[in-house]
Design a protein around this motif. Sequence first.
Motif, PDB file in Angstrom:
ATOM      1  N   SER A 124      17.259  30.140   1.496  1.00 34.78           N
ATOM      2  CA  SER A 124      16.334  29.162   1.698  1.00 34.78           C
ATOM      3  C   SER A 124      15.502  28.066   1.876  1.00 34.78           C
ATOM      4  CB  SER A 124      15.140  30.061   0.717  1.00 34.78           C
ATOM      5  OG  SER A 124      15.095  30.733   0.395  1.00 34.78           O
ATOM      6  N   GLU A 128      14.662  25.366   5.549  1.00 35.99           N
ATOM      7  CA  GLU A 128      14.525  24.090   5.489  1.00 35.99           C
ATOM      8  C   GLU A 128      14.680  23.275   6.557  1.00 35.99           C
ATOM      9  OE1 GLU A 128      14.535  23.034   1.917  1.00 35.99           O
ATOM     10  OE2 GLU A 128      12.727  24.229   0.603  1.00 35.99           O
ATOM     11  N   ASN A 131      14.561  23.926  10.256  1.00 37.71           N
ATOM     12  CA  ASN A 131      13.505  23.470  10.584  1.00 37.71           C
ATOM     13  C   ASN A 131      13.977  22.118  10.685  1.00 37.71           C
ATOM     14  OD1 ASN A 131      12.793  26.271   9.764  1.00 37.71           O
ATOM     15  ND2 ASN A 131      11.759  25.707   7.787  1.00 37.71           N
TER      16      ASN A 131
END
Length: 306
Positions: A124, A128, A131
Motif C-alpha cells: 500500500s 502511494e 502515485n
Amino acid sequence: MKYLAILFCLISIPSAFGQDCEDSDYACQISAYKDADDTDSIFRLAYAYGESGRHQEAVREYTRYIDLDPQNAAIFANRGLEYAELKEYKLAVEDFTRAIELEPANAQYFHNRTDSRIELGDRSGAVEDFNAAIELAPSDAAIYYDRAHNYGEMGSTALAVADYSKALELDPNDADSYFNRALIQDNNGNYAAAISDYTNAIRLTPGDADAYCNRGNSFDSLGEFEKAVADYTRSIRLGPSDSIIYYNRGNTYYKMGNDKRAIRDLTRAIKLDPKDADTYFWRARAYERIGEKKKAAADDLISSQL
C-alpha cells in the motif's frame, strides 16, 4: 495449465566517468580514486564499487560523501540503491525518504523507494509512492508498468490491466506489458484478449518461447487445439528443455484423443521433471485409454507418492 510468468523491476543509476579510464572500466576507476578525499572523486569511486557488485564498499564511500555534504539528494538515493542490493530494505527506505525530503519533485526517488517498500511487505505504501511518481512524471511508462505489477500482486487485476494499458499507450513497443496484461486476461478467462496480447508480444519478441507457450494455453482453453499444438511446437523449438511445454502439448493431445502423442510428450516432460505428479497422472489416463492398465497403475502410484 501451467504458466510461465515474467516480471521486471528496473532501477537505473546515472553514469560516471573515471579519470583516465574507460567508462565501463570500473577496476581502473577504483584504482584511480581509492585515495579520494573530494566529493566528486568519492562519488566516482562509490559508483564504480556499486557497478562492480561491491555494494558494501559503495555504501561506505557514499557515507563518506554524505559526511562531507549531507544535502545532496542524489547521493542518498544512490546509497539507497546500494542498501537495496544488500537487501537492507529499511535502510534503503530511510535513504530514499531523505532524498525525497531534499528533492521532493524528483519522481525517480519515489519510484526507487517502491521496490524496498514492496520487499518489506508494504504494498500500500508502494502504491502511494507510485502515485506520487506518476503525478511528477505522468509520461513515464516504466512507473505505470511497475505499479501494474504491484496491483497484480495485490489482487487488484482491473487496476493492473488499466496500468499496463497506460504503459502501452506511452510505449506501444513494450512486449513485457503485453505479456503481463495477457497473463491477467488469461487468469480472468478473457482468452481472446489474452491471445491478442500474446500475439503482440510475439510480434515484438518473436524468439520468446514463453509467449508461444502461454498463447497455446489460451488457444487450448478456447478449444482451438490445433492452434494450441502449433504454438507449443514453436515454443519447444525455442526452448526444448522446458518440461512445462511438453506437459501442456501432451495434455492438449490427450484432449484431442491422440493418446500416443500425449504419452510421448508426457514422457519427455517426466524425463525433464521426474517429480511432477500431474504429469504421471495424465500419462496414466492416456495409458488407460489405449488399454495399458499396468502402466497406468504404475503412473498412478508414482503420482500419489509425489
